[in-house]
Scaffold this active site. Structure first.
Site, short mmCIF file in Angstrom:
data_model
loop_
_atom_site.label_atom_id
_atom_site.label_comp_id
_atom_site.label_asym_id
_atom_site.label_seq_id
_atom_site.Cartn_x
_atom_site.Cartn_y
_atom_site.Cartn_z
N ASN A 37 0.85 -1.15 -0.19
CA ASN A 37 0.07 -0.17 0.15
C ASN A 37 1.00 1.44 0.07
O ASN A 37 0.19 2.32 0.43
CB ASN A 37 -0.85 0.07 1.12
N SER A 126 -9.29 -0.80 16.12
CA SER A 126 -10.15 0.16 15.21
C SER A 126 -11.51 0.19 15.73
O SER A 126 -12.14 -0.50 16.74
CB SER A 126 -10.16 -0.45 13.79
N TYR A 150 -12.68 -6.39 7.34
CA TYR A 150 -11.90 -5.66 8.35
C TYR A 150 -11.87 -5.49 9.88
O TYR A 150 -10.89 -5.76 10.48
CB TYR A 150 -11.91 -4.19 7.53
N LYS A 154 -9.56 -7.13 12.88
CA LYS A 154 -9.18 -6.15 13.92
C LYS A 154 -9.51 -6.83 15.50
O LYS A 154 -9.00 -7.03 16.51
CB LYS A 154 -9.58 -4.87 13.81
N ASN A 198 -9.43 5.28 -1.01
CA ASN A 198 -11.13 4.74 -0.26
C ASN A 198 -11.39 5.96 0.47
O ASN A 198 -12.72 6.13 0.57
CB ASN A 198 -10.86 3.48 0.71
C1 WQD Z 1 -15.56 8.71 5.86
C2 WQD Z 1 -16.83 9.26 5.66
C3 WQD Z 1 -17.99 7.80 3.92
C4 WQD Z 1 -14.87 8.54 0.90
C5 WQD Z 1 -12.31 4.42 8.48
C6 WQD Z 1 -11.00 4.50 7.99
C7 WQD Z 1 -10.28 3.11 8.01
C8 WQD Z 1 -10.62 2.55 9.28
C9 WQD Z 1 -12.00 2.50 9.54
C10 WQD Z 1 -9.37 2.50 11.54
C11 WQD Z 1 -17.93 8.04 5.44
C12 WQD Z 1 -17.64 9.17 3.36
C13 WQD Z 1 -15.68 8.52 2.29
C14 WQD Z 1 -15.66 8.96 -0.36
C15 WQD Z 1 -17.51 9.78 1.03
N1 WQD Z 1 -9.84 3.25 10.34
N2 WQD Z 1 -16.85 9.10 2.05
N3 WQD Z 1 -16.98 9.82 -0.22
O1 WQD Z 1 -15.01 4.40 5.95
O2 WQD Z 1 -14.93 5.48 8.14
O3 WQD Z 1 -13.03 3.94 7.35
O4 WQD Z 1 -12.47 3.76 9.62
O5 WQD Z 1 -9.60 1.07 11.57
O6 WQD Z 1 -8.78 3.30 7.81
O7 WQD Z 1 -10.87 5.04 6.78
O8 WQD Z 1 -13.55 6.20 6.48
O9 WQD Z 1 -12.55 8.11 5.02
O10 WQD Z 1 -13.54 6.10 3.77
O11 WQD Z 1 -15.22 7.33 5.03
O12 WQD Z 1 -18.77 10.29 0.98
O13 WQD Z 1 -15.02 9.09 -1.70
O14 WQD Z 1 -16.66 9.74 4.48
O15 WQD Z 1 -19.20 7.40 3.60
O16 WQD Z 1 -19.09 8.78 6.08
P1 WQD Z 1 -14.23 5.14 6.96
P2 WQD Z 1 -13.62 6.96 4.94
#
Ligand code: WQD
Length: 336
Positions: A37, A126, A150, A154, A198
């Site tokens: 990554n 997480s 995922y 964890k 992502n």
């Molecule tokens: C955040 C918000 C999406 C992308 C996280 C960390 C991951 C892990 C688990 C620790 C959400 C919205 C996102 C986009 C969007 N961390 N979004 N458009 O899914 O909370 O996962 O927690 O273990 O490393 O990333 O994070 O940044 O993907 O999403 O609208 O293109 O932003 O729906 O509400 P997520 P995220």
């Protein structure tokens, strides 16, 4: 003699910050990473900040023989275990890959830690292990019901470390967090640019820097202030400082006592996607193009937590505002 710590996946965008923080705190770090990554540009950035490069070994934790050579080479004092694929949404599409990488790779690590008597570990867990029926603010006592591969990986790690602590004398701390906003204040370390991110903030910055056309906002019908998902976004440097304090807690435990505990590492404030867009536009003075889409499978509506326990027991609290984190991040993107 400097304490030596093994940092798994230390070339990751977030955990390379841990390498910098621990080196600057006077520890010696050894990085292992399979570069799935990230790439060696992160190693260059670490060198730019530290003026030297810690030892790095490109290897996959699933290759136990290669990993054992590292344990033979270094007299580790403890391990900072980050290795793990980390996108909840992606894990639903690739569950076997997530379990292979996140669990079987870690079992090799835990076995070698036991064999070589390296039993202090701070583990990057997480907040996604918490059940989505918990009512925020979430505390460490809230129910854990992982809902993606995922999160399951964890959660399994946490349970394995709990038993290794009780029955094999490990001393372990799980740090549970959700959404790091990551960029070193120097602007040197950041997301691996060639990927389609992502995560929300890297995606927003790819849009602002013209690499991607516009942001897809996943979901506008959540039961939140503006219908979009709410998260607790934490600055990566504050997050890494929590790891330093967690290690100091473990290293302060004398005698043959085992130890296992978990801490939420968050700011305690929730920010919606549309609020995040507003903050970015205010800080960088540029409009973020976006369109509203359906919810993304695996997303939870709201996640933010209570941070009393880590403040009281580790003396940690987040110090960097979301605005400052975004300024730091934009400093990097503006240089690319
Ligand atoms: C955040 C918000 C999406 C992308 C996280 C960390 C991951 C892990 C688990 C620790 C959400 C919205 C996102 C986009 C969007 N961390 N979004 N458009 O899914 O909370 O996962 O927690 O273990 O490393 O990333 O994070 O940044 O993907 O999403 O609208 O293109 O932003 O729906 O509400 P997520 P995220």
């Amino acid at each position: 003699m400097k304490k030596i710590l093994l940092i798994t996946w230390g070339m990751g965008y977030i955990w390379s910050h841990a390498v910098v923080a621990f080196e600057q705190a006077g520890y010696r770090t050894v990085i292992v990473d399979n570069l799935y990554n990230s790439d060696l540009s992160t190693y260059e950035w670490i060198g730019n900040i530290l003026w030297y490069k810690p030892d790095f070994h490109e290897l996959d934790l699933r290759n136990k023989n290669e990993l054992e050579e590292i344990f033979k080479k270094y007299d580790f004092d403890w391990v900072l275990h980050f290795a793990g694929l980390k996108a909840p949404f992606e894990s639903q599409e690739k569950p076997v890959l997530y379990f292979q990488n996140n669990i079987s790779g870690s079992l090799n690590l835990f076995e070698l830690m036991n064999t070589y008597d390296v039993k202090n570990i701070v583990f990057s867990s997480s907040a996604s292990t918490y059940s989505t029926v918990n009512v925020p603010p979430i505390t460490e006592k809230c129910n854990q019901v992982p809902e993606t591969p995922y999160a399951t990986s964890k959660f399994v790690w946490e349970k394995i470390l709990e038993d290794l602590s009780k029955f094999s004398g490990f001393r372990s701390i799980n740090l549970r967090y959700f959404n790091p906003v990551w960029c070193h204040p120097s602007g040197h370390i950041w997301e691996y640019l060639d990927d389609i991110p992502n995560n929300l903030f890297p995606y927003i910055f790819q849009v602002l820097s013209g690499r991607l056309p516009s942001l897809k906002v996943f979901g506008s019908d959540y039961d939140t202030l503006d219908g979009t998902g709410v998260r607790d976004y934490i600055d990566v440097v504050d997050l890494v400082d929590a790891h330093v304090l967690a290690y100091k807690k473990l290293s302060g435990i004398t005698g043959n006592f085992w130890f296992n505990d978990s801490f939420n590492v968050w700011t305690g404030k929730g920010t919606s996607v549309l609020q995040a867009i507003d903050v970015v536009e205010t800080v960088v003075w540029k409009k973020v193009e976006y369109s509203m889409m359906d919810r993304r499978p695996g997303d939870i509506p709201v996640s933010y937590c209570n941070t009393n326990k880590i403040q009281i027991e580790l003396g940690w609290k987040s110090l960097t505002s979301l605005e400052q984190s975004i300024q730091n991040s934009w400093k990097f993107y503006n240089k690319q």
